[in-house]
Every structure is written in structure tokens, then in C-alpha cells.
Design a protein around this motif. Structure first.
Motif, short mmCIF file in Angstrom:
data_model
loop_
_atom_site.label_atom_id
_atom_site.label_comp_id
_atom_site.label_asym_id
_atom_site.label_seq_id
_atom_site.Cartn_x
_atom_site.Cartn_y
_atom_site.Cartn_z
N VAL A 92 -9.95 1.03 -4.38
CA VAL A 92 -9.02 0.19 -4.34
C VAL A 92 -9.21 -0.48 -6.07
CG1 VAL A 92 -8.09 -2.24 -3.86
CG2 VAL A 92 -8.96 -0.61 -1.91
N LYS A 93 -10.36 -0.67 -6.42
CA LYS A 93 -10.58 -1.11 -7.63
C LYS A 93 -10.01 -0.27 -8.68
CE LYS A 93 -14.03 -3.39 -10.79
NZ LYS A 93 -13.76 -2.65 -11.75
N LYS A 94 -10.50 1.01 -8.62
CA LYS A 94 -10.19 1.99 -9.36
C LYS A 94 -8.67 2.28 -9.55
CE LYS A 94 -10.41 7.13 -9.99
NZ LYS A 94 -10.63 7.14 -11.64
N ALA A 95 -8.06 2.07 -8.38
CA ALA A 95 -6.35 2.38 -8.68
C ALA A 95 -5.87 1.08 -9.16
CB ALA A 95 -5.93 2.52 -7.24
N ARG A 96 -6.55 -0.11 -8.94
CA ARG A 96 -5.79 -1.26 -9.37
C ARG A 96 -6.15 -1.37 -10.87
NH1 ARG A 96 -1.33 -3.54 -9.20
NH2 ARG A 96 -1.71 -2.26 -10.80
N ASP A 97 -7.10 -1.04 -11.48
CA ASP A 97 -7.56 -0.85 -13.02
C ASP A 97 -6.77 0.11 -13.65
OD1 ASP A 97 -9.20 -2.85 -12.51
OD2 ASP A 97 -11.24 -1.50 -12.57
N GLU A 98 -6.58 1.35 -13.20
CA GLU A 98 -5.94 2.45 -13.55
C GLU A 98 -4.49 2.22 -13.57
OE1 GLU A 98 -7.84 6.03 -13.45
OE2 GLU A 98 -9.76 5.11 -13.32
N MET A 99 -3.67 1.68 -12.57
CA MET A 99 -2.41 1.63 -12.24
C MET A 99 -1.39 0.65 -13.35
SD MET A 99 -0.39 2.06 -8.71
CE MET A 99 -1.10 0.03 -8.18
N SER A 100 -0.43 0.80 -13.66
CA SER A 100 0.40 -0.23 -14.34
C SER A 100 0.41 -1.35 -13.40
CB SER A 100 1.72 0.54 -14.78
OG SER A 100 2.74 -0.66 -15.07
N ARG A 101 0.18 -2.74 -14.52
CA ARG A 101 0.32 -3.76 -13.62
C ARG A 101 2.02 -3.97 -13.20
NH1 ARG A 101 -3.91 -6.49 -11.61
NH2 ARG A 101 -5.71 -5.43 -12.97
N ASP A 102 2.82 -3.16 -13.66
CA ASP A 102 4.40 -3.25 -13.13
C ASP A 102 4.31 -2.91 -11.83
OD1 ASP A 102 5.12 -4.47 -15.64
OD2 ASP A 102 5.56 -2.59 -16.74
N ILE A 103 3.17 -2.08 -11.20
CA ILE A 103 3.49 -1.73 -9.80
C ILE A 103 2.31 -2.32 -9.06
CG2 ILE A 103 3.10 0.33 -8.33
CD1 ILE A 103 3.65 2.07 -10.98
N LYS A 104 2.72 -3.01 -7.92
CA LYS A 104 1.77 -3.67 -7.13
C LYS A 104 1.07 -2.79 -6.33
CE LYS A 104 3.58 -7.73 -8.06
NZ LYS A 104 2.73 -9.10 -8.90
N LEU A 105 -0.07 -3.27 -6.07
CA LEU A 105 -1.09 -2.17 -5.08
C LEU A 105 -1.14 -3.24 -3.69
CD1 LEU A 105 -2.88 0.05 -4.40
CD2 LEU A 105 -4.54 -1.27 -5.68
N TRP A 106 -0.38 -2.62 -2.76
CA TRP A 106 -0.58 -2.88 -1.36
C TRP A 106 -1.68 -2.35 -0.84
CZ3 TRP A 106 4.73 -3.72 0.95
CH2 TRP A 106 5.57 -4.44 0.29
N VAL A 107 -2.79 -2.67 0.25
CA VAL A 107 -3.64 -1.84 0.73
C VAL A 107 -3.57 -2.38 2.30
CG1 VAL A 107 -6.10 -1.55 0.77
CG2 VAL A 107 -5.06 -2.29 -1.27
N SER A 108 -3.54 -1.34 3.14
CA SER A 108 -3.58 -1.49 4.56
C SER A 108 -4.95 -1.98 5.17
CB SER A 108 -3.27 -0.08 5.09
OG SER A 108 -1.68 -0.07 5.13
N VAL A 109 -4.98 -2.92 5.95
CA VAL A 109 -6.25 -3.27 6.59
C VAL A 109 -6.12 -2.94 8.00
CG1 VAL A 109 -7.37 -5.52 7.34
CG2 VAL A 109 -6.40 -5.43 5.28
N GLY A 110 -7.40 -2.13 8.42
CA GLY A 110 -7.58 -1.84 9.94
C GLY A 110 -6.31 -0.83 10.26
N HIS A 111 -6.58 -0.54 11.52
CA HIS A 111 -5.80 0.58 12.09
C HIS A 111 -5.59 0.53 13.59
CE1 HIS A 111 -4.62 4.84 13.29
NE2 HIS A 111 -3.90 4.70 12.35
N TYR A 112 -4.41 0.76 14.14
CA TYR A 112 -4.16 0.47 15.38
C TYR A 112 -5.19 1.21 16.27
CZ TYR A 112 -2.13 1.99 20.05
OH TYR A 112 -1.90 2.12 21.61
N SER A 113 -5.84 2.16 15.90
CA SER A 113 -7.01 3.00 16.72
C SER A 113 -8.02 2.07 16.83
CB SER A 113 -7.24 4.33 16.11
OG SER A 113 -7.87 4.11 15.02
N ASP A 114 -8.32 1.26 16.18
CA ASP A 114 -9.35 0.26 15.93
C ASP A 114 -9.17 -0.71 17.25
OD1 ASP A 114 -10.29 1.34 13.61
OD2 ASP A 114 -9.42 -0.62 12.47
N ILE A 115 -8.17 -1.18 17.53
CA ILE A 115 -7.91 -1.81 18.78
C ILE A 115 -8.00 -1.11 19.90
CG2 ILE A 115 -6.06 -3.44 19.70
CD1 ILE A 115 -4.84 -3.36 17.06
#
Length: 409
Positions: A92-115
Motif C-alpha cells: 500500500v505504501k509503495k503504491a501510494r508513494d509512486e502513484m500520482s497524487r491526482d489518483i486516489k488510492l482506495w484499499v479494500s478491508v477484509g473479505h466476505y470469506s472471513d465472515i
């Protein structure tokens, strides 16, 4: 040029590359970002690697924006090297550091299979949320549209309560971070889910069409490795558009990022014109390629320029005028077209005597005599014969007639 910004979320344009194999890890996030979307959603920690999908009838139909469906198929499965939350947070840190700040980084938390697996998944999700925000996530996504989640949810737990409690839980853990809640349209009342997510503090909701499905060839043994689950495609667009339009018409104001079967600019535009602020590109990204996502983004902007729309806010919800017609006005449009059908005569120079019109007429209003169609006084103007005529020997300016009712109103 059209202003593509989505002011509500500070995005450069309304396109979100959805959580998928195209966004697994920093390398793929950065690859997906090359098409210059408004946001990229990194795939969930623990979702795994490998597999694949298939497009029916073929990739060319998808590339050309024709009717096509998309479903999962199993290819080679390999272990995911991101086998700890620490490694995932580094990505996540690598993606945010290297991606243009004009593009938002959304990150998924968890997964249905966890439930489904049970255990202390709530504490794990809360830990993920904290760590991912610290790593640089601009927003977090809760992914509740995994194929079958609504079906299984109503068998094992209350889906709507799950949406509410999980959204509230993550909102309390990271109170200053936008929370995106991706919702099912399968086997549930999506409006109830939207309402629950909004009440719990969601920043935006993403009604997204992915169903359990069972596609197979008639020679069923040759069918793709995994014929069920993960079913979606262009056929989903009218269904999701209805969900969006109904929500907006009933006063729901929460921003929406709609998804399902967007393979061309016109499908994306329909979501926005139904009332969504944003559009997800998921199947197109992982099964069609990032270049195709770029095409959709560019063609959407071009269409807006060509048709005089200066901004996304000008375009958003335009089609609600159609969705919210009064019964009286809808009848007026219907009758204008019906009268045109009734009064139009056969262009005998184009008629080939195929009898399709007679075959589809159930009122005795058209007959074929001496290999030419002839309309009679029993025609009621239903329009069936106009739809099946292969040569336009039966023709009216349907679009012009329907549009004129709005211009006269």
C-alpha cells in the motif's frame, strides 16, 4: 473540454478501477493507474492470486461495447507472497508513494470469506483498517458484493445488519478516513443496504452487479473450469441503473460508485445519467486490459464534449427526467408513438414479402397479399410489425417522436 472532476470526493474523474486481479499489489495498482482513473482500489489482503475469467461470446464483443457477459474461470492458482498484513501494508505504501497524487488510492478491508470462516474477523478488520490508513490509503472499501454474499447472508446472518455494523465499526476505528461500501444487488433490497451503510457513516456506496450464475455449453463437459459464481456483464447495466435511479428518486443523497458490465463509454454514461457520481471498471480491467479502461475514460470525455456537457455534475441524473415521468406524460409519449405506428403505411418499394409483420400481428392489422404487406383498418398501432421488418418498409422516426414529447412539454 468537459470538467470530469467529482467534487464530492476530490477525484480527477469519475472512474474507479475496482478491486480485482488488476489491482493486486503495488505493481498492478501502478499498472492500472496508467489509464489515469480517478481512483484505484487495491485488492483485499488475503484474497489470493491466480485464476482467471472468461468473456462470452469473446473479447472482441467486449472491446467493441457489444453485449457480453463475464464470469470466473479457474486457471493456475499460486500462493500470494503477501502473506502477512505487514507485507500488504508495505505494498500500500509503495503504491501510494509512486502513484500520482491526482489518483486516489482506495484499499479494500477484509473479505466476505472471513465472515463465513468465522473466528475473530472483526478484530482483524479493525487492525487492517488502522494499518492501511497509516500506510497511505486515501480511502477504505468494505466489499459486500462478492457473488453470493446476499444469498449466504440471509441464510447465516442478517445482511443488512452486517452492512450497518461493519461500516460503523470501521468508521469508529478510522473516523477521518472516507469509507466506501460496495453493495450487492443480488437477492437483496439494495436500497435498505444503502440506507444502512449511509446511517452507519459510509462516505459512498457502490451498488455492483455480480451474481451467482451457472453458464454452460450444450456440450457441457467442454465448459469453462468454473461455470458458476461471479456472473456479470452488460446485461447488468439496466438493473444497476434502476437501483441508482430509484435511490435518487427516493431522496438518497449519498455518493454512489456504480459497477457491473461497463465495457464501453455508453454504459458508463448511463450510470452517471441515472444519478451515480462514479463508475467502477472491474471486469474490463482484469479481463480486457488497462488500455481498454483508458479508452472508456477518453471516449466518455469526448462524448460529453460533443454533446455540450461541461461537467460531471451537469450530466449526473439527467435521465431521471425519464425515470420520473408522470403516468399522464408517459401515456402521452406512448400514444404519440402509437398513432404514428397506426398511421404509417407500408413502403412497397422496400417490402420483400417476408411475412414477418403478418406473423407477429395479433390484431389482423397487416397482411401479405401478392408478396407485399398491406396495413388494414384493424391496426391498433402496437408497433410489433415495425420492430421485425428487416428492410424498414414499415418505419417511423421513433426516437424523434418520443423526444418531441419532451420538447412540447
Amino acid at each position: 473540454m468537459a470538467d470530469m472532476r467529482v467534487e464530492e470526493l476530490g477525484m480527477a474523474n469519475p472512474f474507479v478501477i475496482a478491486s480485482s486481479p488488476a489491482t493486486r499489489g503495488a505493481e498492478n495498482v501502478l499498472k492500472s493507474a496508467k489509464c489515469l482513473p480517478g481512483a484505484v482500489t487495491m485488492r483485499n489482503f488475503g484474497h489470493g492470486m491466480g485464476g482467471g475469467s472468461f468473456i462470452y461470446p469473446d473479447a472482441e464483443a467486449m472491446y467493441k461495447g457489444k453485449q457480453a457477459f463475464h464470469s470466473h474461470a479457474v486457471g493456475t492458482q499460486i500462493s500470494d507472497p503477501m502473506d502477512s498484513l505487514e507485507k500488504y501494508a508495505e505494498e500500500v505504501k509503495k503504491a501510494r508513494d509512486e502513484m500520482s497524487r491526482d489518483i486516489k488510492l482506495w484499499v479494500s478491508v477484509g473479505h466476505y470469506s472471513d465472515i463465513v470462516k468465522g473466528g475473530d474477523w472483526r478484530e482483524n478488520w479493525k487492525k487492517q483498517a488502522k494499518e492501511l490508513v497509516l500506510a497511505g490509503a486515501d480511502a477504505l472499501e468494505l466489499h459486500f458484493n462478492t457473488p453470493g454474499v446476499a444469498v449466504a447472508g440471509n441464510r447465516q446472518f442478517n445482511y443488512y445488519e452486517l452492512v450497518y455494523s461493519c461500516t460503523k465499526m470501521i468508521r469508529e476505528v478510522v473516523p477521518n478516513t472516507p469509507i466506501m461500501v460496495k453493495l450487492a444487488v443480488e437477492n437483496c433490497d439494495t436500497l435498505t443496504a444503502i440506507r444502512n451503510a449511509a446511517s452507519a457513516g459510509a462516505t459512498a456506496v457502490g451498488p455492483t452487479a455480480r451474481w451467482k450464475g451457472f453458464y454452460f455449453d450444450l456440450d457441457w463437459q467442454t465448459t469453462e473450469a468454473r461455470p458458476g459464481a461471479g456472473y456479470g456483464g452488460t446485461q447488468a447495466q439496466p438493473i444497476v441503473s434502476y437501483v441508482i435511479a430509484e435511490a435518487r428518486s427516493k431522496g438518497y443523497t449519498i455518493p454512489m460508485y456504480a459497477g457491473g458490465g461497463v465495457f464501453s463509454y455508453d454504459q458508463a454514461l448511463r450510470y452517471i445519467m441515472s444519478g451515480a457520481e462514479m463508475v467502477q471498471l472491474g471486469a474490463l480491467a482484469c479481463a480486457g486490459g488497462i488500455g481498454q479502461c483508458g479508452r472508456v475514460i477518453r471516449e466518455t470525455e469526448k462524448w460529453m464534449d460533443d454533446h455540450g456537457y461541461k461537467s460531471i455534475s451537469d450530466l449526473k441524473g439527467e435521465a431521471l427526467q425519464l425515470f420520473n415521468m408522470t403516468p399522464e406524460f408517459a401515456k402521452k409519449r406512448q400514444n404519440k408513438l402509437g398513432e404514428a405506428y397506426k398511421n404509417a403505411q407500408v413502403d412497397t418499394s422496400k417490402c420483400i414479402g417476408c411475412s414477418r409483420c403478418e406473423d407477429v400481428c395479433f390484431y389482423g392489422g397487416v397482411k401479405v397479399e401478392d408478396r407485399k404487406a398491406v396495413k388494414g383498418s384493424d391496426c391498433i398501432g402496437c408497433g410489433y410489425c415495425f420492430q421485425v421488418c428487416p428492410t424498414k418498409a414499415l418505419y417511423v422516426d421513433k426516437k424523434g417522436i418520443l423526444k418531441s414529447a419532451f420538447q412540447e412539454d
